[in-house]
Design an enzyme around this catalytic site. Structure first.
Site, PDB file in Angstrom:
ATOM      1  N   HIS A  45     -15.885 -33.240 -52.644  1.00  0.00           N
ATOM      2  CA  HIS A  45     -16.044 -34.210 -51.570  1.00  0.00           C
ATOM      3  C   HIS A  45     -15.325 -35.527 -51.873  1.00  0.00           C
ATOM      4  O   HIS A  45     -15.846 -36.375 -52.585  1.00  0.00           O
ATOM      5  CB  HIS A  45     -17.542 -34.458 -51.343  1.00  0.00           C
ATOM      6  CG  HIS A  45     -17.867 -35.055 -50.017  1.00  0.00           C
ATOM      7  ND1 HIS A  45     -19.158 -35.359 -49.649  1.00  0.00           N
ATOM      8  CD2 HIS A  45     -17.094 -35.398 -48.966  1.00  0.00           C
ATOM      9  CE1 HIS A  45     -19.162 -35.866 -48.432  1.00  0.00           C
ATOM     10  NE2 HIS A  45     -17.912 -35.903 -48.004  1.00  0.00           N
ATOM     11  N   TYR A  92     -25.604 -35.861 -47.330  1.00  0.00           N
ATOM     12  CA  TYR A  92     -25.922 -36.105 -45.925  1.00  0.00           C
ATOM     13  C   TYR A  92     -27.433 -36.157 -45.707  1.00  0.00           C
ATOM     14  O   TYR A  92     -27.978 -35.447 -44.870  1.00  0.00           O
ATOM     15  CB  TYR A  92     -25.335 -35.017 -45.031  1.00  0.00           C
ATOM     16  CG  TYR A  92     -23.829 -34.992 -44.912  1.00  0.00           C
ATOM     17  CD1 TYR A  92     -23.030 -36.034 -45.371  1.00  0.00           C
ATOM     18  CD2 TYR A  92     -23.191 -33.912 -44.312  1.00  0.00           C
ATOM     19  CE1 TYR A  92     -21.645 -36.000 -45.245  1.00  0.00           C
ATOM     20  CE2 TYR A  92     -21.808 -33.872 -44.178  1.00  0.00           C
ATOM     21  CZ  TYR A  92     -21.046 -34.910 -44.653  1.00  0.00           C
ATOM     22  OH  TYR A  92     -19.677 -34.850 -44.511  1.00  0.00           O
TER      23      TYR A  92
END
Length: 296
Positions: free
Chosen positions: A115, A53
């Site tokens: 993830h 991110y």
């Protein structure tokens, strides 16, 4: 803010959590500090981010390291952002976890989620072993899986994870039947991601390449009457996610100061009534096509 026990972890988490993806491109540290501290002051105690991110981990570390005892910290690993190794390479995962701790300015996180890892890679076992090792070393208290579809179902079925993050909202309900019953059976902590469906109903038109397009298209077909009133739509969407059996917290991202107090106020009533919830579920079952799978 209402809190729920996060599965068998024993952590008492706020029903609303901070999603760190949207601050990843933010360059104004003062703004991020304001956002994050307002979130904690509004009663949130879950901060979720990921190694991919952008600068999110680093900004969270700079902004909140002095308040580390005030929140549970979740991050994710798997993507080789900034590394030469391929995604899911075990050596890269170990380096990624250490880098996350350094960025976040902490000795440990409360949960590390794999993830969006595929079932094929999960079945090889090495990626799970990396997380188990990190847990043994005290780098994380618990390990989890973040993803959707049959990949998530397999991850849950392994029985090796403490936590599950899954896409769940008024436009994304596949996981409610496909994955969550088994997560509940195993007493996993469950995080609803994208609980407000990227507020896709607010767009008049969208390109097919736009990130919220899938939800936007589905919501047009679903035609929920509550979408005509934005505040009611946000409240209904949040409460829907938190009404789903097994869900403990829902993470929302924003760059708008003041939004946390507003959302906390909306969640003074945290769940929908039985008829409201069942109407949304019934409409989904009536309209959803076979290709309306979880959005990863």
């Amino acid at each position: 803010m209402e809190k729920r026990i996060f599965g068998k972890t024993g952590m008492e988490v706020s029903i609303l959590g901070f999603g760190g993806s949207e601050i990843g491109s933010e360059t104004d540290l003062a703004k991020v500090e304001k956002l994050l501290n307002e979130a904690l002051d509004a009663g949130l105690n879950v901060i979720d981010t990921a190694e991919c991110y952008g600068d999110s981990e680093e900004l969270i570390g700079k902004a909140l390291s002095r308040r580390r005892d005030d929140y549970y910290l979740f991050t994710k690993c798997g993507h080789s952002a900034g590394f030469e190794d391929e995604d899911w390479n075990p050596a890269m995962l170990e380096k990624s976890i250490d880098r996350s701790l350094k960025r976040l300015r902490t000795d440990y996180v409360d949960v590390i989620h794999l993830h969006s890892c595929s079932e094929k890679i999960l079945r090889q076992g090495a990626v799970i072993e990396v997380l188990q090792k990190a847990k043994q070393q005290g780098k994380t208290r618990f390990i989890g899986y973040s993803g959707d579809r049959t990949d998530a179902r397999y991850a849950v079925q392994t029985g090796l994870f403490d936590s599950l993050m899954i896409s769940l909202n008024i436009a994304d309900q596949e996981g409610i039947d496909l994955v969550l019953p088994e997560a509940v059976e195993r007493q996993m902590g469950v995080v609803a991601k994208r609980p407000v469906a990227n507020v896709a109903w607010t767009y008049e038109t969208l390109s097919e390449k736009a990130y919220p397009y899938v939800y936007w298209q589905r919501l047009k077909e679903l035609g929920y009457d509550f979408l005509a009133d934005h505040d009611r739509a946000v409240a209904t969407a949040l409460r829907f996610a938190l009404t789903v059996p097994g869900v403990h917290t829902a993470v929302v991202g924003t760059q708008k100061p003041g939004r946390w107090a507003e959302n906390a106020e909306l969640l003074r009533t945290s769940t929908l009534s039985g008829p409201e919830y069942e109407n949304i579920r019934a409409r989904w079952k009536q309209v959803a096509g076979e290709d309306w799978v979880g959005k990863t």
